[in-house]
Scaffold this motif. Structure first.
Motif, PDB file in Angstrom:
ATOM      1  N   ASP A 424       0.819  -1.223   0.000  1.00 24.51           N
ATOM      2  CA  ASP A 424       0.000   0.000   0.000  1.00 24.51           C
ATOM      3  C   ASP A 424       0.850   1.268   0.000  1.00 24.51           C
ATOM      4  O   ASP A 424       0.481   2.267  -0.601  1.00 24.51           O
ATOM      5  N   ASP A 425       1.981   1.227   0.700  1.00 20.78           N
ATOM      6  CA  ASP A 425       2.800   2.437   0.811  1.00 20.78           C
ATOM      7  C   ASP A 425       3.907   2.507  -0.232  1.00 20.78           C
ATOM      8  O   ASP A 425       4.709   3.437  -0.230  1.00 20.78           O
ATOM      9  N   ASP A 426       3.966   1.509  -1.090  1.00 22.31           N
ATOM     10  CA  ASP A 426       4.951   1.559  -2.171  1.00 22.31           C
ATOM     11  C   ASP A 426       4.464   2.535  -3.240  1.00 22.31           C
ATOM     12  O   ASP A 426       3.294   2.931  -3.261  1.00 22.31           O
ATOM     13  N   ILE A 427       5.374   2.926  -4.108  1.00 22.11           N
ATOM     14  CA  ILE A 427       5.059   3.989  -5.079  1.00 22.11           C
ATOM     15  C   ILE A 427       5.359   3.500  -6.492  1.00 22.11           C
ATOM     16  O   ILE A 427       6.492   3.084  -6.770  1.00 22.11           O
ATOM     17  N   VAL A 428       4.367   3.561  -7.371  1.00 24.72           N
ATOM     18  CA  VAL A 428       4.592   3.239  -8.781  1.00 24.72           C
ATOM     19  C   VAL A 428       4.629   4.551  -9.563  1.00 24.72           C
ATOM     20  O   VAL A 428       3.794   5.429  -9.364  1.00 24.72           O
ATOM     21  N   ILE A 429       5.638   4.692 -10.416  1.00 20.78           N
ATOM     22  CA  ILE A 429       5.847   5.956 -11.138  1.00 20.78           C
ATOM     23  C   ILE A 429       5.793   5.713 -12.644  1.00 20.78           C
ATOM     24  O   ILE A 429       6.338   4.726 -13.149  1.00 20.78           O
ATOM     25  N   ASN A 430       5.123   6.605 -13.348  1.00 20.92           N
ATOM     26  CA  ASN A 430       5.098   6.544 -14.811  1.00 20.92           C
ATOM     27  C   ASN A 430       4.695   7.923 -15.328  1.00 20.92           C
ATOM     28  O   ASN A 430       4.197   8.760 -14.572  1.00 20.92           O
ATOM     29  N   ALA A 431       4.939   8.164 -16.612  1.00 17.03           N
ATOM     30  CA  ALA A 431       4.628   9.497 -17.135  1.00 17.03           C
ATOM     31  C   ALA A 431       4.145   9.504 -18.579  1.00 17.03           C
ATOM     32  O   ALA A 431       3.302  10.325 -18.927  1.00 17.03           O
ATOM     33  N   ALA A 432       4.700   8.661 -19.428  1.00 21.18           N
ATOM     34  CA  ALA A 432       4.377   8.820 -20.854  1.00 21.18           C
ATOM     35  C   ALA A 432       4.373   7.478 -21.558  1.00 21.18           C
ATOM     36  O   ALA A 432       4.897   6.489 -21.059  1.00 21.18           O
ATOM     37  N   GLY A 433       3.778   7.478 -22.750  1.00 19.79           N
ATOM     38  CA  GLY A 433       3.705   6.265 -23.544  1.00 19.79           C
ATOM     39  C   GLY A 433       2.300   5.698 -23.498  1.00 19.79           C
ATOM     40  O   GLY A 433       1.323   6.403 -23.209  1.00 19.79           O
ATOM     41  N   PRO A 448      -3.046   7.126  -0.933  1.00 23.69           N
ATOM     42  CA  PRO A 448      -2.822   8.348  -1.729  1.00 23.69           C
ATOM     43  C   PRO A 448      -1.414   8.416  -2.307  1.00 23.69           C
ATOM     44  O   PRO A 448      -1.157   9.171  -3.222  1.00 23.69           O
ATOM     45  N   GLN A 449      -0.489   7.670  -1.757  1.00 23.32           N
ATOM     46  CA  GLN A 449       0.912   7.768  -2.186  1.00 23.32           C
ATOM     47  C   GLN A 449       1.258   6.782  -3.298  1.00 23.32           C
ATOM     48  O   GLN A 449       2.238   6.959  -4.022  1.00 23.32           O
ATOM     49  N   GLN A 450       0.419   5.732  -3.450  1.00 22.77           N
ATOM     50  CA  GLN A 450       0.849   4.591  -4.259  1.00 22.77           C
ATOM     51  C   GLN A 450       0.990   4.897  -5.745  1.00 22.77           C
ATOM     52  O   GLN A 450       1.832   4.333  -6.433  1.00 22.77           O
ATOM     53  N   TYR A 451       0.151   5.794  -6.261  1.00 18.34           N
ATOM     54  CA  TYR A 451       0.065   5.988  -7.719  1.00 18.34           C
ATOM     55  C   TYR A 451       0.631   7.349  -8.087  1.00 18.34           C
ATOM     56  O   TYR A 451       0.034   8.380  -7.797  1.00 18.34           O
ATOM     57  N   GLY A 461      10.914  10.332 -19.953  1.00 24.71           N
ATOM     58  CA  GLY A 461      12.181  10.483 -19.255  1.00 24.71           C
ATOM     59  C   GLY A 461      12.026  10.908 -17.805  1.00 24.71           C
ATOM     60  O   GLY A 461      12.995  10.911 -17.050  1.00 24.71           O
ATOM     61  N   TYR A 462      10.811  11.235 -17.400  1.00 26.25           N
ATOM     62  CA  TYR A 462      10.565  11.641 -16.007  1.00 26.25           C
ATOM     63  C   TYR A 462      10.787  10.466 -15.043  1.00 26.25           C
ATOM     64  O   TYR A 462      11.222  10.644 -13.911  1.00 26.25           O
ATOM     65  N   GLU A 463      10.483   9.266 -15.510  1.00 24.56           N
ATOM     66  CA  GLU A 463      10.301   8.127 -14.600  1.00 24.56           C
ATOM     67  C   GLU A 463      11.522   7.784 -13.736  1.00 24.56           C
ATOM     68  O   GLU A 463      11.404   7.602 -12.521  1.00 24.56           O
ATOM     69  N   ILE A 464      12.696   7.676 -14.369  1.00 28.17           N
ATOM     70  CA  ILE A 464      13.869   7.219 -13.607  1.00 28.17           C
ATOM     71  C   ILE A 464      14.351   8.302 -12.629  1.00 28.17           C
ATOM     72  O   ILE A 464      14.523   8.020 -11.440  1.00 28.17           O
ATOM     73  N   PRO A 465      14.545   9.549 -13.084  1.00 29.36           N
ATOM     74  CA  PRO A 465      14.891  10.568 -12.076  1.00 29.36           C
ATOM     75  C   PRO A 465      13.805  10.734 -11.017  1.00 29.36           C
ATOM     76  O   PRO A 465      14.115  10.975  -9.839  1.00 29.36           O
ATOM     77  N   ALA A 466      12.549  10.587 -11.407  1.00 33.23           N
ATOM     78  CA  ALA A 466      11.465  10.718 -10.425  1.00 33.23           C
ATOM     79  C   ALA A 466      11.550   9.612  -9.383  1.00 33.23           C
ATOM     80  O   ALA A 466      11.216   9.829  -8.212  1.00 33.23           O
ATOM     81  N   ALA A 467      12.009   8.442  -9.794  1.00 34.15           N
ATOM     82  CA  ALA A 467      12.164   7.350  -8.818  1.00 34.15           C
ATOM     83  C   ALA A 467      13.183   7.760  -7.758  1.00 34.15           C
ATOM     84  O   ALA A 467      12.995   7.503  -6.566  1.00 34.15           O
TER      85      ALA A 467
END
Ligand SMILES: Cc1ncc(C[n+]2csc(CCOP(=O)(O)OP(=O)(O)O)c2C)c(N)n1
Ligand SMILES: [Mg+2]
Length: 637
Positions: A424-433, A448-451, A461-467
């Motif tokens: 539940d508290d883990d975070i999945v990050i994505n931006a484009a495609g 609220p934090q997970q997505y 290109g946001y995804e990796i630096p955002a991680a």
């Protein structure tokens, strides 16, 4: 802003502009709901001649020889300036906009590399402090390396290009200008209505110039992040509209999450029975398990939310900016009498769609609405309809999550595995495609934090630096960046920063040899997937239709210090995820997925114009369909 308990010290300190800025930033705090924390958590940077001896010297001195009582402003060496702004934005977003990062870059290309990140921050309404270096204020050595020379005005530099993408922009041509500038910058960073990219341009000579600063500048300052309450008359007007509603729908945007208003949203839904749809930024504001939660809305939304939107007589937008994906390019709300009530901290957003405006913090506004709507509840029959639609869509989602596509897995199966395996508290990050659409339709967010979807700028290109930014902000959470092969090739290099900072993230690379997203869009618009897959230029046809390009992205990630697991089946993917989760090292899992989906069934449109005149039959057909869709578009007046 108000004074903290510290007393004003007497006297002055002789410091350079760079040193004064660092010392000032290290003593700024934010406060909301009684909790204080450092406002500027650290500084990302890349040095060049524009900042190495100014701000660079100041950061060094802060690290190795701080003045008495001077706090540390921790420095992080990034690999690319655009990427470091993404990391900073992701950090601030994960901290619900209560903390931010500074980003320092050299003059010229180092600084202009940050413009994309600044635009993203401003569009997504996330605070970031951008410190581009600038040309000499004295102009003596002009033109310096990387200087733009404008014959019409010697006062223009490339940094003027930050103006349209910044919520605050300044240039420090004399040391003492720093004082009002930094105070103004902190105000904007901590104002929920105004926040975004805050840019202070620092000429390279001025950064190193000394001045006698009043010590009072460096005392601890606390910036109170406001929760403006709704004006009673505006609240009453909104309540009157909602009380008359038979088929209302609430849209939860990112503002609900940033205001930490999830409990109040759930209480509102409990009390009124009003169904809650979500935007990309708002998913997770209400748990998918809540009986009123109907999931993603709009162009990439699900059938349940879109059927309810089409019918709704009152739409309550909370903390949303109504992007075209949310409104299905203004075709989502089809009830001829539909009315809008918008609760937003920013009047500009509250006014959209001719709404009854409630200008307030999402959390305090929801609380006030729930109280004022006492006794109102949607009919049982409406709640039954909502439950039926949600159950229908849950079956579709289950199919997408477990479809056993052959010979290559569909990416929705990867998302199903992640949705089931992540906490539940883990975070999945994505931006484009093609991924954001599938995720918006399918992901079942439990907190609220997970997505964490960056879909205001949808910046590849946001995804990796955002991680990296999210991991710095939430060290106890597993942070998973889902990245397409196209996005990966835009900005993979922060893997090296992540490794050097001893941070552990998981990167899931979906290899489909090109743009599944724009390929599909191209086909649907009659453009035959032209130029959307990574192919060798064929010697005979002289077109990009040869064999697959022999690029080894897994080896690329390995070369930067990540562990890499290459898998082919969903079963192997699940095992790999478990291994990556158990590891203390950053791991990239690479899986080849089917570029043609299948994706979740679409239930709404997106306006992308088609050529009105063409020799190609595919384009002419697509234009005929386009004209039909355009007929459903409307203003809400
Ligand atoms: C910086 C940037 N450039 C271009 C685009 C337009 N665009 C959106 S998706 C996409 C392709 C993404 O490819 P990939 O990451 O492989 O994801 P896929 O479409 O295959 O799912 C492009 C070029 C964008 N969103 N961001
Ligand atoms: Mg791809």
């Amino acid at each position: 802003m108000s004074d903290d308990a510290t007393t004003a010290a007497e006297g002055t300190a002789r410091l350079t502009v760079g040193q004064a800025l660092v010392r000032f930033l290290a003593s700024q705090y934010s406060e909301r709901d009684g909790v204080q924390q450092r406002l500027i958590a650290g500084a990302f940077g890349i040095f060049g001649h524009g900042n190495v001896a100014g701000l660079g010297q100041a950061l060094l001195q802060n690290e190795v020889d701080p003045a008495e009582g001077e706090d540390r402003l921790k420095y992080y060496l990034a690999r690319n300036e655009q990427a470091m702004v993404h990391a900073a934005v992701s950090y601030a977003r994960t901290r619900n906009r209560l903390q931010a990062f500074a980003c320092t870059a050299s003059i010229g290309p180092g600084s202009t590399n940050m413009i994309t990140g600044a635009a993203l921050a401003t569009i997504d309404r996330i605070p970031v402090l951008i410190l581009p270096s600038d040309i000499f204020a004295t102009r003596l050595p002009d033109p310096v390396l990387q200087q733009l020379e404008d014959p019409r005005s010697l006062d223009i530099s490339v940094n003027d290009a930050f103006k349209p993408v910044s919520r605050f922009w300044d240039r420090i041509n004399r040391p003492e200008q720093l004082i009002p500038s930094v105070l103004g910058a902190m105000r904007v960073l901590t104002d929920p209505a105004e926040t975004g990219a805050v840019t202070i341009c620092l000429p390279q000579d001025v950064q190193a110039e000394a001045y006698d600063w009043p010590l009072e500048l460096f005392r601890k300052r606390v910036w109170h992040v406001a929760r403006p309450a709704p004006e009673p008359a505006a609240l009453a007007r909104a309540v009157a509209v909602i009380r008359a509603a038979k088929k209302p729908l609430l849209i939860a945007g990112g503002g609900v999450i940033y205001s930490e208003g999830s409990a109040e949203l759930a209480a509102f839904a409990d009390a009124t029975g009003i169904p809650v749809a979500d935007t990309q930024a708002g998913k997770g504001a209400i748990s998918f398990e809540h009986p009123a939660s109907v999931g993603g809305l709009g162009s990439t939304g699900n059938d349940a939310a879109n059927v309810l939107a089409a019918d709704a007589d009152v739409v309550i937008g909370v903390g949303t900016r109504y992007s075209d994906f949310t409104t299905a390019s203004h075709t989502a709300f089809r009830n001829p009498g539909v009315r809008f009530v918008n609760l937003n901290v920013l009047a500009f957003d509250a006014a959209k769609n001719s709404a009854e405006m409630v200008v307030a913090d999402a959390r305090s506004g929801l609380e006030a609405l729930t109280e004022a709507l006492q006794g109102y509840r949607v009919a049982e029959s409406y709640s039954h309809r909502v439950a039926g639609l949600v159950a229908d869509w849950a079956r579709v989602s289950d199919e997408c999550f477990h479809r056993a596509n052959q010979p290559l897995p569909a990416q929705t199966e990867v998302f199903g595995a992640l949705n089931e395996l992540m906490g539940d508290d883990d975070i999945v990050i994505n931006a484009a495609g093609s991924m954001p659409g599938d995720l918006q339709a399918l992901w079942r967010a439990r907190s609220p934090q997970q997505y964490h979807l960056e879909y205001g700028y949808s910046c590849m290109g946001y995804e990796i630096p955002a991680a990296m930014g999210a991991k710095l902000a939430a060290p106890d959470s597993e942070v998973v960046a889902i990245v397409g092969d196209g996005s990966y090739q835009m900005l993979p290099q922060e893997i090296a920063t992540i490794v050097s900072e001893n941070l552990k993230v998981i990167i899931v690379l979906l290899q489909n040899h090109g743009f599944a997203s724009i390929g599909g869009l191209s086909q649907s618009l009659g453009s035959q997937r032209f130029g959307t897959s990574y192919r060798m230029r064929d010697g005979e046809s002289d077109r990009l239709d040869g064999g697959q390009v022999p690029v080894d992205l897994a080896a690329n990630a390995r070369s930067m210090g990540a562990d890499v697991l290459e898998v082919t089946t969903i079963g192997e993917f699940r095992d790999a995820y478990r291994r990556a989760a158990a590891s203390t090292r950053t791991t990239l899992i690479c899986i080849e997925t089917d570029p043609r989906g299948p994706n979740p069934p679409a239930s709404a449109w997106w306006d992308v114009p088609v050529s009105q005149s063409a020799r190609l039959e595919s384009t002419r057909q697509a234009h005929a369909e386009y004209v039909q869709h355009k007929k459903n578009q409307r203003h809400h007046l």
